[in-house]
Motif scaffolding. Structure first.
Motif, PDB file in Angstrom:
ATOM      1  N   PRO A  86      -5.965  -5.040  -5.726  1.00  0.00           N
ATOM      2  CA  PRO A  86      -6.619  -3.860  -5.152  1.00  0.00           C
ATOM      3  C   PRO A  86      -7.957  -4.258  -4.510  1.00  0.00           C
ATOM      4  CG  PRO A  86      -6.688  -3.778  -7.569  1.00  0.00           C
ATOM      5  CD  PRO A  86      -6.035  -5.073  -7.200  1.00  0.00           C
ATOM      6  N   VAL A 120      -1.672   3.266  -9.812  1.00  0.00           N
ATOM      7  CA  VAL A 120      -1.857   2.579  -8.525  1.00  0.00           C
ATOM      8  C   VAL A 120      -2.141   1.092  -8.758  1.00  0.00           C
ATOM      9  CG1 VAL A 120      -3.411   2.344  -6.534  1.00  0.00           C
ATOM     10  CG2 VAL A 120      -2.633   4.623  -7.253  1.00  0.00           C
ATOM     11  N   GLU A 121      -3.051   0.812  -9.672  1.00  0.00           N
ATOM     12  CA  GLU A 121      -3.419  -0.593  -9.918  1.00  0.00           C
ATOM     13  C   GLU A 121      -2.212  -1.393 -10.422  1.00  0.00           C
ATOM     14  OE1 GLU A 121      -7.096  -1.337 -11.955  1.00  0.00           O
ATOM     15  OE2 GLU A 121      -6.772  -3.514 -11.836  1.00  0.00           O
ATOM     16  N   ILE A 163      -5.766   3.916  -0.553  1.00  0.00           N
ATOM     17  CA  ILE A 163      -5.496   2.627  -1.205  1.00  0.00           C
ATOM     18  C   ILE A 163      -5.598   1.487  -0.199  1.00  0.00           C
ATOM     19  CG2 ILE A 163      -3.728   1.265  -2.413  1.00  0.00           C
ATOM     20  CD1 ILE A 163      -2.560   3.976  -3.415  1.00  0.00           C
ATOM     21  N   ALA A 178       2.415   1.794  -3.359  1.00  0.00           N
ATOM     22  CA  ALA A 178       1.408   2.258  -4.327  1.00  0.00           C
ATOM     23  C   ALA A 178       1.079   3.739  -4.092  1.00  0.00           C
ATOM     24  CB  ALA A 178       0.157   1.397  -4.246  1.00  0.00           C
ATOM     25  N   ASP A 188      -5.098   6.391 -10.996  1.00  0.00           N
ATOM     26  CA  ASP A 188      -5.631   5.091 -10.562  1.00  0.00           C
ATOM     27  C   ASP A 188      -4.969   3.933 -11.313  1.00  0.00           C
ATOM     28  OD1 ASP A 188      -7.724   3.521  -9.028  1.00  0.00           O
ATOM     29  OD2 ASP A 188      -8.184   2.931 -11.090  1.00  0.00           O
ATOM     30  N   ASP A 210      -4.108  -0.719   4.396  1.00  0.00           N
ATOM     31  CA  ASP A 210      -4.992   0.402   4.029  1.00  0.00           C
ATOM     32  C   ASP A 210      -4.340   1.704   4.488  1.00  0.00           C
ATOM     33  OD1 ASP A 210      -7.229   2.032   3.517  1.00  0.00           O
ATOM     34  OD2 ASP A 210      -8.466   1.146   5.096  1.00  0.00           O
ATOM     35  N   VAL A 232       0.837  -1.206   0.000  1.00  0.00           N
ATOM     36  CA  VAL A 232       0.000   0.000   0.000  1.00  0.00           C
ATOM     37  C   VAL A 232       0.868   1.251   0.000  1.00  0.00           C
ATOM     38  CG1 VAL A 232      -1.665   1.322   1.362  1.00  0.00           C
ATOM     39  CG2 VAL A 232      -1.975  -1.139   1.045  1.00  0.00           C
ATOM     40  N   SER A 283      -8.269   2.613  -6.398  1.00  0.00           N
ATOM     41  CA  SER A 283      -7.996   3.648  -5.403  1.00  0.00           C
ATOM     42  C   SER A 283      -9.201   4.572  -5.304  1.00  0.00           C
ATOM     43  CB  SER A 283      -6.764   4.473  -5.809  1.00  0.00           C
ATOM     44  OG  SER A 283      -6.981   5.096  -7.058  1.00  0.00           O
ATOM     45  N   ILE A 302       0.206  -2.060  -7.507  1.00  0.00           N
ATOM     46  CA  ILE A 302      -0.296  -3.110  -6.611  1.00  0.00           C
ATOM     47  C   ILE A 302      -0.098  -4.485  -7.246  1.00  0.00           C
ATOM     48  CG2 ILE A 302      -2.404  -4.093  -5.602  1.00  0.00           C
ATOM     49  CD1 ILE A 302      -3.390  -1.168  -5.203  1.00  0.00           C
TER      50      ILE A 302
END
Ligand code: MF3
Ligand code: CO
Ligand code: CO
Length: 246
Positions: free
Chosen positions: A54, A43-44, A94, A22, A40, A104, A19, A66, A47
Motif C-alpha cells: 500500500p 484493503v491492506e 487506494i 482491493a 482499511d 491509483d 488497486v 487506504s 493488496i
C-alpha cells in the motif's frame, strides 16, 4: 512528464489491477456497523495478498493503506473507529505499488438507503470523469480535461474541488503533470501517447471550498455538504485512453 514504454505500461496495468481488486474487496465489506478501520484492514490484506504494497502507508506520514472519506469528507479521511451507517456515502481511495509501478483509483460507495440526491452526486462524479477523459488523448492538454470536468459538474449544479488535482503516475504516486478538475481549454501540459495520468473529479453538493481537520489530513467541504470522488489511472493513446482501474 514521463512517457512510458510498452513494458512500463504493462507494469502499470498489473499494479492497477491490484488497486481495482482491493477496491472490490472494500466494497464487499462496506455495510452499516463496520468501522472504516476494518475496511482499511481488508484493503491492506487484499493488496499484500497480491504481492503489492500500500503506497499511502507512510507517505508523508499518512498512516493507512487506504483513504476512507465519509459524507462531507472529500478525500484523505483516515481510517478510524468511526462506524459506517445506513445512508452514508463512503469514498475509498487506494494506491498500490507492484514491481515498482503505482496504480491509483477511488470510488464512492452508497451504504443502504442513500438519498436520491446523494446517489445523483455519486453518479455525477463518475460522469464528470468520463466527460473529462474525452480529452485525455494525444493532442489535447491537461486544461482540456479540467475544463470538461468543470463544465459537466457545474452544469449539473455541483461544486468542483480545486484544492486537490489529478496527476501523472508511474514509479511514483504523484508525477507531473498536474491534472486539475477545472480550468480553461487549451491551457496546461500537452498530453502525449504513453503518458499515465490519474483523472479524479472530487465534487460536492454545495460549494467547492474545503477545510482540513486538525489531524492535518481530513479534507472536508467548508459548507459540510456531501462529496463524491471518482478516480482511475489511464494511459494516453492516439484515441480513447486505456483505463487501467475499471
Ligand atoms: N490516492 C491519492 C491520490 O489520488 C493520494 C493519497 S494521499 C495519502 O492522489 F496521503 F493518502 F497518501
Ligand atoms: Co487516489
Ligand atoms: Co490520485
Amino acid at each position: 512528464m514521463i512517457v512510458k514504454s510498452e513494458s512500463e505500461r504493462e507494469g502499470m496495468r498489473k499494479a492497477s489491477r491490484v488497486v481495482k481488486a482491493a477496491l472490490d474487496a472494500a466494497e464487499s465489506v462496506i455495510r452499516p456497523g463496520v468501522t472504516t478501520m476494518e475496511v482499511d484492514a481488508v484493503v491492506e490484506n487484499a493488496i499484500r495478498s497480491m504481492g503489492a504494497t500500500p503506497s499511502t502507508k507512510g507517505f508523508e506520514g499518512y498512516p493507512n493503506a487506504s483513504c476512507i472519506s465519509v459524507n462531507d469528507v472529500v478525500v484523505h479521511g483516515i481510517p478510524s473507529l468511526q462506524t459506517i451507517k445506513d445512508g452514508d456515502i463512503v469514498s475509498v481511495d487506494i494506491t498500490a505499488l507492484l514491481n515498482g509501478y503505482q496504480g491509483d483509483a477511488a470510488r464512492t460507495f452508497a451504504v443502504g438507503n442513500v438519498s436520491p440526491a446523494d446517489l445523483a452526486l455519486i453518479n455525477a462524479a463518475e460522469a464528470a470523469f468520463f466527460a473529462g477523459i474525452e480529452y485525455a488523448k494525444a493532442g489535447f492538454k491537461t486544461g482540456d480535461i479540467g475544463s470538461a470536468v468543470q463544465l459537466y459538474t457545474e452544469l449539473h449544479g455541483y461544486g468542483v474541488v480545486r484544492a486537490l488535482t489529478g496527476h501523472g503516475i508511474g514509479h511514483k504516486m504523484h508525477e507531473s503533470p498536474e491534472v486539475p478538475n477545472f480550468g480553461k481549454k487549451g491551457t496546461g501540459s500537452p498530453l502525449k501517447v504513453g503518458l499515465c495520468i490519474c483523472v479524479e473529479p472530487m465534487i460536492t453538493r454545495g460549494d467547492w471550498r474545503v477545510t482540513i481537520d486538525r489531524d492535518g489530513w481530513t479534507v472536508r467541504t467548508a459548507d459540510r455538504s456531501r462529496a463524491a470522488h471518482y478516480e482511475n489511472t489511464v494511459i494516453i493513446t492516439d484515441g480513447a485512453p486505456e483505463i487501467l482501474t475499471l
